[in-house]
Design a protein around this motif. Structure first.
Motif, mmCIF file in Angstrom:
data_model
loop_
_atom_site.group_PDB
_atom_site.id
_atom_site.type_symbol
_atom_site.label_atom_id
_atom_site.label_comp_id
_atom_site.label_asym_id
_atom_site.label_seq_id
_atom_site.Cartn_x
_atom_site.Cartn_y
_atom_site.Cartn_z
ATOM 1 N N SER A 2 118.887 31.753 52.610
ATOM 2 C CA SER A 2 118.967 31.235 51.247
ATOM 3 C C SER A 2 120.268 31.611 50.553
ATOM 4 C CB SER A 2 117.803 31.773 50.413
ATOM 5 O OG SER A 2 116.592 31.384 50.993
ATOM 6 N N ASP A 24 112.083 40.047 54.130
ATOM 7 C CA ASP A 24 112.486 38.713 53.658
ATOM 8 C C ASP A 24 113.916 38.732 53.098
ATOM 9 O OD1 ASP A 24 110.263 37.285 54.403
ATOM 10 O OD2 ASP A 24 109.265 37.398 52.454
ATOM 11 N N LYS A 28 116.646 36.485 54.930
ATOM 12 C CA LYS A 28 117.166 35.349 54.170
ATOM 13 C C LYS A 28 118.531 35.655 53.544
ATOM 14 C CE LYS A 28 112.456 33.903 53.046
ATOM 15 N NZ LYS A 28 112.350 32.599 53.704
ATOM 16 N N GLY A 140 107.539 36.750 55.505
ATOM 17 C CA GLY A 140 106.701 35.579 55.209
ATOM 18 C C GLY A 140 105.387 35.916 54.541
ATOM 19 N N LYS A 143 104.869 33.779 51.432
ATOM 20 C CA LYS A 143 105.042 32.331 51.545
ATOM 21 C C LYS A 143 103.753 31.594 51.153
ATOM 22 C CE LYS A 143 107.045 29.002 54.603
ATOM 23 N NZ LYS A 143 106.905 28.501 55.935
ATOM 24 N N GLY A 144 103.882 30.707 50.164
ATOM 25 C CA GLY A 144 102.722 29.918 49.733
ATOM 26 C C GLY A 144 101.753 30.681 48.855
ATOM 27 N N ARG A 145 102.053 31.948 48.586
ATOM 28 C CA ARG A 145 101.174 32.776 47.745
ATOM 29 C C ARG A 145 101.694 32.797 46.315
ATOM 30 N NH1 ARG A 145 97.310 32.155 50.563
ATOM 31 N NH2 ARG A 145 97.409 32.822 52.704
ATOM 32 N N TRP A 167 111.724 35.162 43.809
ATOM 33 C CA TRP A 167 110.391 35.024 44.421
ATOM 34 C C TRP A 167 110.208 33.640 45.050
ATOM 35 C CZ3 TRP A 167 107.220 38.667 45.989
ATOM 36 C CH2 TRP A 167 107.373 39.946 45.448
ATOM 37 N N LEU A 170 111.416 33.684 48.432
ATOM 38 C CA LEU A 170 110.461 34.308 49.363
ATOM 39 C C LEU A 170 109.301 33.345 49.674
ATOM 40 C CD1 LEU A 170 112.134 36.862 48.889
ATOM 41 C CD2 LEU A 170 110.053 38.074 48.296
ATOM 42 N N GLY A 171 109.344 32.182 49.054
ATOM 43 C CA GLY A 171 108.322 31.158 49.326
ATOM 44 C C GLY A 171 107.148 31.195 48.378
ATOM 45 N N SER A 172 107.227 32.033 47.334
ATOM 46 C CA SER A 172 106.081 32.172 46.422
ATOM 47 C C SER A 172 105.976 31.018 45.441
ATOM 48 C CB SER A 172 106.208 33.454 45.604
ATOM 49 O OG SER A 172 106.009 34.558 46.413
ATOM 50 N N ARG A 173 104.747 30.787 44.992
ATOM 51 C CA ARG A 173 104.503 29.880 43.873
ATOM 52 C C ARG A 173 104.397 30.793 42.652
ATOM 53 N NH1 ARG A 173 99.181 27.345 46.410
ATOM 54 N NH2 ARG A 173 99.367 25.665 44.919
#
Ligand code: NAP
Length: 309
Positions: A2, A24, A28, A140, A143-145, A167, A170-173
């Motif tokens: 990233s 992460d 990244k 990960g 991710k998606g959390r 964040w 890091l793939g977070s929502r």
């Protein structure tokens, strides 16, 4: 990859959460330099062996010097002490955040120490496992959390935006909440289930004669799902209970009332009532799967000896 978001990031606490963040950041390339601090020599040495950062220090005060982002990942009961230690060394303009599972108490403990010019933005990633320590982390995890921020009223929007970007990398929502509301929501979705699990496993252990043989032998029939939660870190969960006391007690009171009603339905053979409740709860499970917060594999939580799978 990233790309660099902060020139220097310092992580204080390098257990499951801290070390997952470190992995992460490293993978990244989010930091120019990653500094790691934890109170014990043994954990720090392990973090170094795992190659989690660029520099390693037991002194949190030394570690935060010159850092643009400081993330505190220690049990919530220790967050005030950490804030007090690092406060004089924080760089003006730095962002200070945490990952604690309770928010009102962490704010009450940390905020009084935060110097003028430092952006304190409390946070909580809703991700984890029952394991602890630097070996337990993995890339990960977030991710998606969800990652929930509970910003203070005078939070600088630019600093908040930079932390959101971190964040998100890091793939977070990301979501924002009032701290007391956060503590209430988490009391029901996370704290109460852990307390129930600790309680049921404790009860089975008290029935010593049974525990010696049948409980372990036949654990696949439901008990073992509780044992996973009840294996969670005792220090972390002691602190969560002590630091979200009001919300947890409120949820426990509701839970006890509902349990009494369930008990009555069983005693009086009210099959329809039981069937209605069990159907309603099954729908909730479906909604969680649809929201992407779990997978629909029938053996979920059992086959995954490695949490990465
Ligand atoms: P962990 O694996 O047990 O790691 C805890 C870290 O904090 C270790 O580096 C430990 O240092 C340090 N620490 C422990 N006691 C301390 C103290 N009194 N003063 C200073 N440092 C101390 O814990 P974790 O699971 O990463 O949890 C860290 C935070 O994340 C907690 O606030 C927890 O509520 C929150 N959280 C946890 C989860 C989860 O599922 N585990 C999920 C979301 C948020 P030493 O090893 O050097 O003693």
């Amino acid at each position: 990859m990233s790309g660099i978001l902060f020139e220097r990031i310092t992580l204080i606490g390098i257990g499951l959460i801290g070390s997952s963040i470190a992995r992460d950041i490293r993978d990244k390339g989010l930091a120019g330099e990653l500094v790691i601090s934890t109170r014990s020599e043994a954990t720090l040495k392990r973090a170094e062996e795992l190659g989690l950062g660029d520099r390693y220090l037991t002194s949190a005060a030394e570690a935060v010097k010159g850092a643009d982002l400081v993330i505190v990942s220690v049990p919530v009961g220790s967050s005030g002490m950490v804030a007090e230690q690092i406060a004089p060394s924080l760089k003006p303009g730095a962002i200070l955040t945490d990952v604690g599972s309770t928010k009102a108490s962490v704010i009450a403990q940390m905020q009084p120490h935060v110097p003028e010019g430092v952006h304190f933005i409390p946070g909580h990633p809703l991700a984890g496992t029952e394991k602890s320590g630097p070996d337990a982390g993995f890339p990960g995890l977030f991710k998606g959390r969800w990652c929930i921020f509970t910003p203070l009223p005078d939070t600088d929007p630019e600093a908040l935006g930079r932390l959101r970007d971190f964040w998100a990398a890091l793939g977070s929502r990301i979501d924002e909440m009032d701290p007391l509301h956060h503590d209430k929501v988490l009391a029901i979705v996370s704290h109460l289930p852990h307390i129930i699990a600790y309680n049921i496993v404790g009860t089975a252990d008290d029935l010593e004669t049974v525990t010696e043989s049948e409980v372990i032998k036949y654990s696949a029939s439901g008990f073992r799902d509780f044992t996973r939660l009840a294996a969670s870190d005792p220090t972390m969960w002691r602190d969560v209970c002590l630091h979200n006391k009001d919300a947890i007690l409120e949820m426990l009171a509701r839970f006890s009332e509902d349990l009494a009603s369930l008990q009555r339905a069983i005693r009086w053979g009210e099959g329809d009532k039981l069937f209605d409740l069990f159907s309603r709860t099954r729908t909730i499970r479906r909604s969680i799967v649809e929201a992407g917060q779990d997978v629909d594999a029938p053996d979920f939580g059992r086959h995954a000896l490695d949490p990465k799978t």
